[in-house]
Design an enzyme around this catalytic site. Sequence first.
Site, PDB file in Angstrom:
ATOM      1  N   ARG A  27       9.583 -10.209  58.394  1.00  0.00           N
ATOM      2  CA  ARG A  27      10.722  -9.143  57.520  1.00  0.00           C
ATOM      3  C   ARG A  27      12.080  -9.520  57.984  1.00  0.00           C
ATOM      4  NH1 ARG A  27      15.289  -6.304  57.855  1.00  0.00           N
ATOM      5  NH2 ARG A  27      14.310  -5.341  59.987  1.00  0.00           N
ATOM      6  N   ASP A  28      12.501  -9.359  59.225  1.00  0.00           N
ATOM      7  CA  ASP A  28      13.984  -9.659  59.467  1.00  0.00           C
ATOM      8  C   ASP A  28      14.319 -11.188  59.409  1.00  0.00           C
ATOM      9  OD1 ASP A  28      16.634  -9.031  60.169  1.00  0.00           O
ATOM     10  OD2 ASP A  28      15.865  -8.119  62.208  1.00  0.00           O
ATOM     11  N   HIS A 220      15.845  -2.507  70.074  1.00  0.00           N
ATOM     12  CA  HIS A 220      15.736  -3.993  69.049  1.00  0.00           C
ATOM     13  C   HIS A 220      16.923  -4.797  69.260  1.00  0.00           C
ATOM     14  CE1 HIS A 220      15.435  -5.769  64.934  1.00  0.00           C
ATOM     15  NE2 HIS A 220      16.620  -6.162  65.294  1.00  0.00           N
ATOM     16  N   HIS A 222      19.391  -8.293  69.735  1.00  0.00           N
ATOM     17  CA  HIS A 222      19.897  -9.769  69.326  1.00  0.00           C
ATOM     18  C   HIS A 222      20.254 -10.440  70.249  1.00  0.00           C
ATOM     19  CE1 HIS A 222      19.819  -9.184  64.659  1.00  0.00           C
ATOM     20  NE2 HIS A 222      19.268  -8.422  65.030  1.00  0.00           N
ATOM     21  N   CYS A 253      22.541 -13.776  62.308  1.00  0.00           N
ATOM     22  CA  CYS A 253      23.799 -12.816  62.531  1.00  0.00           C
ATOM     23  C   CYS A 253      24.785 -12.893  61.420  1.00  0.00           C
ATOM     24  CB  CYS A 253      23.982 -12.756  63.779  1.00  0.00           C
ATOM     25  SG  CYS A 253      25.574 -11.808  63.985  1.00  0.00           S
ATOM     26  N   ASN A 262      17.768 -12.180  66.252  1.00  0.00           N
ATOM     27  CA  ASN A 262      16.838 -11.429  66.931  1.00  0.00           C
ATOM     28  C   ASN A 262      16.412 -12.317  68.244  1.00  0.00           C
ATOM     29  OD1 ASN A 262      16.007  -9.176  64.955  1.00  0.00           O
ATOM     30  ND2 ASN A 262      15.872 -11.083  63.846  1.00  0.00           N
TER      31      ASN A 262
END
Lengths: 331, 331
Positions: A27-28, A220, A222, A253, A262
């Site tokens: 997804r991300d 979560h 990064h 980002c 991530n």
Amino acid sequence: MNAPVSPVSRVWSGAGRRVHLQEVGTRDGLQVEERFVPTADKIDLVNRLSAAGLAKIEVTSFVSPKAIPQLRDAEIVLREIERRPGTVYTALVPNARGAERAIESRADELNLVMSASESHNLANLRMTRAQSFAALAQTAALARAAGVRVNVSLSCSFGCPMEGDVPEATVLGWCERFITELRADGVTLCDTTGMAWPTQVAALTAAFRARWPGSELTLHFHNTRGMGLANVLAGIDAGADRFDASFGGIGGCPYAPGATGNVCTEEIAHALALMGYDTGVDLALLLDAARCLPALIGHDIPSQLVKAGRRLDLHPRPADFEAIRGRALGR
Amino acid sequence: MNAPVSPVSRVWSGAGRRVHLQEVGTRDGLQVEERFVPTADKIDLVNRLSAAGLAKIEVTSFVSPKAIPQLRDAEIVLREIERRPGTVYTALVPNARGAERAIESRADELNLVMSASESHNLANLRMTRAQSFAALAQTAALARAAGVRVNVSLSCSFGCPMEGDVPEATVLGWCERFITELRADGVTLCDTTGMAWPTQVAALTAAFRARWPGSELTLHFHNTRGMGLANVLAGIDAGADRFDASFGGIGGCPYAPGATGNVCTEEIAHALALMGYDTGVDLALLLDAARCLPALIGHDIPSQLVKAGRRLDLHPRPADFEAIRGRALGR
């Protein structure tokens, strides 16, 4: 009797403690790629990630196909993946329409999003936080009526790229509303642009755990400023046991072109396994999945581990090693 | 009275504790670059690093100019840099000839190298470890006679890319000989190819500290598998307070093409400063030095922090932010 003096923290030795790794790459990661990854390949990737033993997989996002055409096949992907018993298949949903689509497609969980920062919420979601919360309440009600789990992700929980620091009380205040008003099954504190640092992570995690010892908490992170793994370990030390990560380290980002997004799932899994934590992850299968990515997305991936291999993936001695040794010993 | 229960380790809060950051980029980084960085630019870089407050700077290497032409200007660089009081200017020396050149050029310290692994020592230095140690003894004697400090760096202290694990007893055995026979002023445990992981770092550091509480110990990590900062923190937790790092993250890993080498000085300094450690580093000046590198070496650098900026280097709100807010509030 004196208490034994332990010179080092227990965080460095996992001693079999369970840490849940949750994959967000399909997804991300894929949503920001220029190239559309074919539906069959997406299904194959999710199946590989399931086989690798990730605790939860954010399969896709039920956004408007016009807004994010890369994920326009959300229904098909979520319906056609193999469901591994014990794995939670979650999907991001931005609104009630997305929730209906995700529920129809048998999502185990809906992941709802708003931001801890008013500026980021407006810039990113075009609503005030109060408006977003009201929309989340509608979506959460749909999920509960369908017997589907609800997770709420709070962006900018560790800082806002426009406002700077976000007070801990603001973050915990929104968590309170997610848990009590929305009756969320889980909350994710998101370090959306890589502003978290270990001291802050330990403090915020400990504060969350003190107020809601039984709630499912995900962190979560990064790796935008190189603190990803250190933040994971600070979170573990303060009581967190669930972490989002992205295989291959994919997903950028938006505020730092070229910077990492991530944290990388295989790097976190590799480090935690060496440290003795039980992640349930089969690292060889996870690396295989990450190695599929460059061909599918058309470029190199940030994963250092894919480049370097595991720590005991050894290299051969030089071809002339015995000759070198012979000459050395002949001196 | 019960002892207070601390839910999290003290490592996450620096509380003003001193950590010495030692720069190796102008040696370990520039030596592997294709391009020769002009001597005046090298001097400028070292001067910038001095001004940024690094505790020690490995300025250059006195190897054969034929072997490493990139550093053929070692004498001029070491002689012409500005010496900041309190900063230690060290140089790598591979043999007695290099030691003589470095001493003549007024190095504060000679950094000698051998490997904890017989295979790596043979492959890299073309000698057995016993032969290397005998050569180190000669070099150390030259330094002592000249009143110059001696540091010994032990490559592959956390694993060998050809042999795999290196027993802790082997590593500590060599440290013992460096400290007692060579009377080294300092020892550096080098993670030459990024095989260290936090559990091991904490254990080896604690073992070293238990045997030699007063000796100067440096830990030299590579970020090859994404564990660099976590290893630094594990080292701090177990009693280390000196770390090598490379500005810009320059310097590769010969065993993993494209992979990161040394941990990045500005990323470590940024993280430790946020955590409340006293590194003595002026991060703005250090970032300025790193930003000089791409033009000098002709390519992008691994530093994430140069790309992303410090955590509170904020971004402007979108140009149409007030319009977005107005529309949202008008609903």
